[in-house]
Write a protein that holds these residues in place. Structure first.
Motif, PDB file in Angstrom:
ATOM      1  N   ALA A  74       1.582   2.295  39.534  1.00  0.00           N
ATOM      2  CA  ALA A  74       0.971   2.423  38.211  1.00  0.00           C
ATOM      3  C   ALA A  74       2.027   2.517  37.121  1.00  0.00           C
ATOM      4  N   LEU A  75       3.105   3.246  37.381  1.00  0.00           N
ATOM      5  CA  LEU A  75       4.179   3.369  36.399  1.00  0.00           C
ATOM      6  C   LEU A  75       4.878   2.037  36.180  1.00  0.00           C
ATOM      7  N   CYS A  76       5.109   1.293  37.254  1.00  0.00           N
ATOM      8  CA  CYS A  76       5.734  -0.028  37.115  1.00  0.00           C
ATOM      9  C   CYS A  76       4.872  -0.958  36.270  1.00  0.00           C
ATOM     10  N   LEU A  77       3.574  -0.938  36.512  1.00  0.00           N
ATOM     11  CA  LEU A  77       2.664  -1.795  35.740  1.00  0.00           C
ATOM     12  C   LEU A  77       2.635  -1.373  34.278  1.00  0.00           C
ATOM     13  N   ALA A  78       2.628  -0.062  34.031  1.00  0.00           N
ATOM     14  CA  ALA A  78       2.637   0.424  32.648  1.00  0.00           C
ATOM     15  C   ALA A  78       3.929   0.020  31.942  1.00  0.00           C
ATOM     16  N   CYS A  79       5.049   0.139  32.645  1.00  0.00           N
ATOM     17  CA  CYS A  79       6.331  -0.255  32.063  1.00  0.00           C
ATOM     18  C   CYS A  79       6.343  -1.751  31.756  1.00  0.00           C
ATOM     19  N   LEU A  80       5.859  -2.544  32.697  1.00  0.00           N
ATOM     20  CA  LEU A  80       5.793  -3.991  32.502  1.00  0.00           C
ATOM     21  C   LEU A  80       4.913  -4.343  31.312  1.00  0.00           C
ATOM     22  N   LEU A  81       3.805  -3.640  31.160  1.00  0.00           N
ATOM     23  CA  LEU A  81       2.880  -3.915  30.060  1.00  0.00           C
ATOM     24  C   LEU A  81       3.490  -3.559  28.713  1.00  0.00           C
ATOM     25  N   VAL A  82       4.078  -2.357  28.613  1.00  0.00           N
ATOM     26  CA  VAL A  82       4.635  -1.905  27.330  1.00  0.00           C
ATOM     27  C   VAL A  82       5.831  -2.752  26.921  1.00  0.00           C
ATOM     28  N   LYS A  83       6.788  -2.901  27.837  1.00  0.00           N
ATOM     29  CA  LYS A  83       7.993  -3.659  27.494  1.00  0.00           C
ATOM     30  C   LYS A  83       7.687  -5.145  27.327  1.00  0.00           C
ATOM     31  N   GLY A  84       6.780  -5.674  28.163  1.00  0.00           N
ATOM     32  CA  GLY A  84       6.426  -7.084  28.061  1.00  0.00           C
ATOM     33  C   GLY A  84       5.703  -7.411  26.772  1.00  0.00           C
ATOM     34  N   ALA A  85       4.787  -6.537  26.366  1.00  0.00           N
ATOM     35  CA  ALA A  85       4.055  -6.775  25.115  1.00  0.00           C
ATOM     36  C   ALA A  85       5.014  -6.809  23.928  1.00  0.00           C
ATOM     37  N   TRP A  86       6.020  -5.935  23.964  1.00  0.00           N
ATOM     38  CA  TRP A  86       6.960  -5.892  22.835  1.00  0.00           C
ATOM     39  C   TRP A  86       7.716  -7.205  22.688  1.00  0.00           C
ATOM     40  N   ILE A  87       8.261  -7.736  23.785  1.00  0.00           N
ATOM     41  CA  ILE A  87       9.067  -8.962  23.650  1.00  0.00           C
ATOM     42  C   ILE A  87       8.209 -10.157  23.259  1.00  0.00           C
ATOM     43  N   LEU A  88       6.913 -10.113  23.547  1.00  0.00           N
ATOM     44  CA  LEU A  88       6.031 -11.190  23.123  1.00  0.00           C
ATOM     45  C   LEU A  88       5.719 -11.103  21.631  1.00  0.00           C
ATOM     46  N   LEU A  89       5.680  -9.884  21.110  1.00  0.00           N
ATOM     47  CA  LEU A  89       5.293  -9.676  19.714  1.00  0.00           C
ATOM     48  C   LEU A  89       6.489  -9.702  18.760  1.00  0.00           C
ATOM     49  N   VAL A  90       7.666  -9.281  19.245  1.00  0.00           N
ATOM     50  CA  VAL A  90       8.847  -9.167  18.378  1.00  0.00           C
ATOM     51  C   VAL A  90       9.923 -10.097  18.916  1.00  0.00           C
ATOM     52  N   ARG A  91      10.248 -11.155  18.166  1.00  0.00           N
ATOM     53  CA  ARG A  91      11.176 -12.178  18.640  1.00  0.00           C
ATOM     54  C   ARG A  91      12.252 -12.469  17.599  1.00  0.00           C
ATOM     55  N   PRO A  92      13.259 -11.620  17.486  1.00  0.00           N
ATOM     56  CA  PRO A  92      14.353 -11.910  16.542  1.00  0.00           C
ATOM     57  C   PRO A  92      15.203 -13.068  17.033  1.00  0.00           C
ATOM     58  N   GLU A  93      15.740 -13.836  16.107  1.00  0.00           N
ATOM     59  CA  GLU A  93      16.630 -14.932  16.469  1.00  0.00           C
ATOM     60  C   GLU A  93      17.978 -14.362  16.927  1.00  0.00           C
ATOM     61  N   PRO A  94      18.554 -14.902  18.009  1.00  0.00           N
ATOM     62  CA  PRO A  94      19.866 -14.424  18.448  1.00  0.00           C
ATOM     63  C   PRO A  94      20.909 -14.630  17.354  1.00  0.00           C
ATOM     64  N   ALA A  95      21.739 -13.617  17.150  1.00  0.00           N
ATOM     65  CA  ALA A  95      22.806 -13.694  16.138  1.00  0.00           C
ATOM     66  C   ALA A  95      23.946 -12.795  16.582  1.00  0.00           C
ATOM     67  N   GLY A  96      25.139 -13.036  16.036  1.00  0.00           N
ATOM     68  CA  GLY A  96      26.279 -12.199  16.343  1.00  0.00           C
ATOM     69  C   GLY A  96      26.616 -12.213  17.823  1.00  0.00           C
ATOM     70  N   ASP A  97      26.856 -11.027  18.386  1.00  0.00           N
ATOM     71  CA  ASP A  97      27.190 -10.911  19.798  1.00  0.00           C
ATOM     72  C   ASP A  97      26.076 -11.449  20.687  1.00  0.00           C
ATOM     73  N   TYR A  98      24.836 -11.292  20.242  1.00  0.00           N
ATOM     74  CA  TYR A  98      23.709 -11.759  21.058  1.00  0.00           C
ATOM     75  C   TYR A  98      23.724 -13.281  21.187  1.00  0.00           C
ATOM     76  N   MET A  99      24.093 -13.958  20.126  1.00  0.00           N
ATOM     77  CA  MET A  99      24.218 -15.411  20.188  1.00  0.00           C
ATOM     78  C   MET A  99      25.390 -15.814  21.087  1.00  0.00           C
ATOM     79  N   VAL A 100      26.479 -15.053  21.034  1.00  0.00           N
ATOM     80  CA  VAL A 100      27.638 -15.350  21.889  1.00  0.00           C
ATOM     81  C   VAL A 100      27.248 -15.268  23.360  1.00  0.00           C
ATOM     82  N   PHE A 101      26.528 -14.224  23.747  1.00  0.00           N
ATOM     83  CA  PHE A 101      26.077 -14.092  25.140  1.00  0.00           C
ATOM     84  C   PHE A 101      25.238 -15.302  25.558  1.00  0.00           C
ATOM     85  N   TRP A 102      24.309 -15.682  24.694  1.00  0.00           N
ATOM     86  CA  TRP A 102      23.400 -16.775  25.040  1.00  0.00           C
ATOM     87  C   TRP A 102      24.155 -18.102  25.140  1.00  0.00           C
TER      88      TRP A 102
END
Length: 479
Positions: A74-102
């Motif tokens: 149940a905890l794994c599913l809750a974690c997957l739901l909360v963290k997964g929903a966030w990345i679907l709703l909030v999508r910043p463009e990679p920049a700076g160090d994050y762009m370098v990694f990508w």
């Protein structure tokens, strides 16, 4: 003799925990008093900590009634739901160090040398996470949310490891509580939207802690202890080498482990060393042997040997005007030395190291104030993730307040948990939590500092907090 060794060990434990309490409390105070908004968040964090002391044990007890397996699922599913929903709703463009990694991760899927190999040779830890990410790009292609989905997966894995560690040290309800706090942690959720190494190396750090903890609870009469120690030590060496490849901090858990095993662990004559001596020997042998292999891999990708000295990070860390944080002027010095005819990554870093020594010698009286500023930056707040995502986040002030309130509550509970460890004279592998927090904090006071660098401390705070919530209910002594 045994009694004296016992007393000395307990004394050292309490000295270490006293230093942890003092340093963490100072960092918290420096941050909470920085602005009126952070003071308000601290006061709310104090109320939140009190509420969690009352509510979390009851919530964990209710979840525990489902049984260990169902509760974890149940905890794994809750974690997957909360963290997964966030990345679907909030999508910043990679920049700076994050762009370098990508960009580096995508370049590593091609046979040619990296397009920005000099930068990777200057900062070899970029290769570690980029290499990890490139493995999945080869499998699934460069999808828009690939890195973010991996972050969510690593978040679930880290939650499971928090559950396992707290369960082993204290009990089932503590494991549930630690996982619940990880799910609720707002800054960790926000960071999942970025292409960054923190979820990766933090998961590796928790794997290392799980290995040590599992070994600590091995049967004291098991004649296979030396074999178990060798096998676990070899695996731990590989884990720490991978961690160091993504963030050069493996020395911190290694030193913490050595201090605990030699000075703080409960003395049991020679029996315990039948386990820990092979473990430490195998860990260091594998870790050191894997170093040249890792450097060779970086050199093949970057096109030149990686730098072996952190000259730039030390120079930035001594910059009083920027409070030890990244700044444009020091970055230009790096570009200058790196761009000289015949320059290498190593020569550029060595030149910056000399400048760092000159900077330290020029005004030694300013260093104490600089260290306080860096401690404030490192431990004083937890809202940097909001600043990184401000282009796509509305209600920035609200998210800033939420992140800081949760962080202050977590640190306060951690301080209360450390006080419990101090009072009881804890000797288990749980002491690696404050040892790691101390080591990382002191290391950051020497080099470039940034608020997000305390990401790997948050699991340490959440685990230590369980001792304030549940005491030492399930703890037992081991070799």
């Amino acid at each position: 003799m045994a009694l004296n060794a016992e007393r000395i060990s307990v004394f050292l434990v309490r000295c270490m925990l006293g230093l942890f309490l003092a340093l963490m409390a100072l960092g918290l105070a420096l941050g909470a008093l920085q602005t009126a908004q952070q003071t308000q968040a601290f006061l709310c964090g104090l109320l939140a900590a009190a509420a969690l002391l009352f509510l979390l044990p009851r919530a964990a007890a209710a979840v525990a009634q489902a049984g260990t397996g169902r509760a974890l699922l149940a905890l794994c599913l809750a974690c997957l739901l909360v963290k997964g929903a966030w990345i679907l709703l909030v999508r910043p463009e990679p920049a700076g160090d994050y762009m370098v990694f990508w960009q580096c991760a995508n370049a590593l899927t091609l046979p040619e040398t990296l397009f920005n190999g000099r930068y990777v040779a200057l900062f070899p830890h970029i290769y570690g996470y980029s290499h990890f990410l490139s493995l999945f790009i080869r499998l699934f292609g460069p999808g828009e949310l690939l890195a973010q989905i991996l972050n969510v997966g690593l978040s679930v894995l880290s939650g499971c490891l928090l559950f396992a560690l707290a369960y082993r040290w204290i009990g089932l309800e503590a494991g549930i509580s630690a996982f619940l706090l990880w799910i609720l942690c707002p800054s960790q959720t926000v960071y999942n939207s970025f292409v960054l190494s923190e979820p990766y190396y933090t998961a590796l750090l928790l794997v290392f802690l799980a290995l040590v903890t599992q070994l600590y609870h091995a049967g004291p009469e098991d004649r296979r202890q030396p074999l178990w120690g060798l096998a676990a030590g070899g695996l731990a060496g590989l884990v720490l080498r991978a961690l160091n490849g993504a963030r050069p901090i493996a020395a911190v858990p290694i030193i913490a482990l050595a201090i605990w095993a030699v000075c703080l662990r409960r003395p049991r004559g020679g029996r315990g060393w039948r386990l820990w001596l092979p473990f430490l020997a195998a860990l260091m042998a594998v870790y050191l042997a894997a170093g040249p292999l890792w450097n060779a891999a970086v050199e093949r990708a970057a096109g030149e040997p990686p730098a072996s000295v952190p000259g730039f990070n030390l120079l930035v860390g001594l910059n009083r005007e920027s409070a030890g944080m990244w700044n444009e002027s020091d970055s230009q010095r790096l570009a200058f030395y790196s761009g000289q005819p015949g320059a290498t990554a190593q020569s550029a870093q060595e030149a910056l190291l000399r400048e760092a020594a000159d900077r330290a010698a020029a005004d030694p009286g300013a260093i104490p104030g600089l260290l306080l500023d860096k401690l404030r930056v490192f431990l004083g707040s937890d809202h940097a993730c909001v600043l990184y995502a401000e282009t796509v986040l509305r209600h920035r002030d609200l998210f800033t307040f939420i992140c800081n309130t949760f962080y202050y509550a977590a640190v306060l509970l951690s301080l209360a948990g450390a006080a419990v460890l101090f009072r009881t004279g804890e000797r288990s592998a749980a002491l690696l939590l404050p040892l790691y927090a101390l080591g990382l904090t002191l290391a950051q006071l020497l080099v470039e500092v940034a608020p997000r660098y305390h990401y790997s401390l948050i699991p340490m705070f959440l685990l230590t907090a369980q001792y304030a919530l549940f005491g030492r209910r399930g703890g037992r002594e081991a070799p």
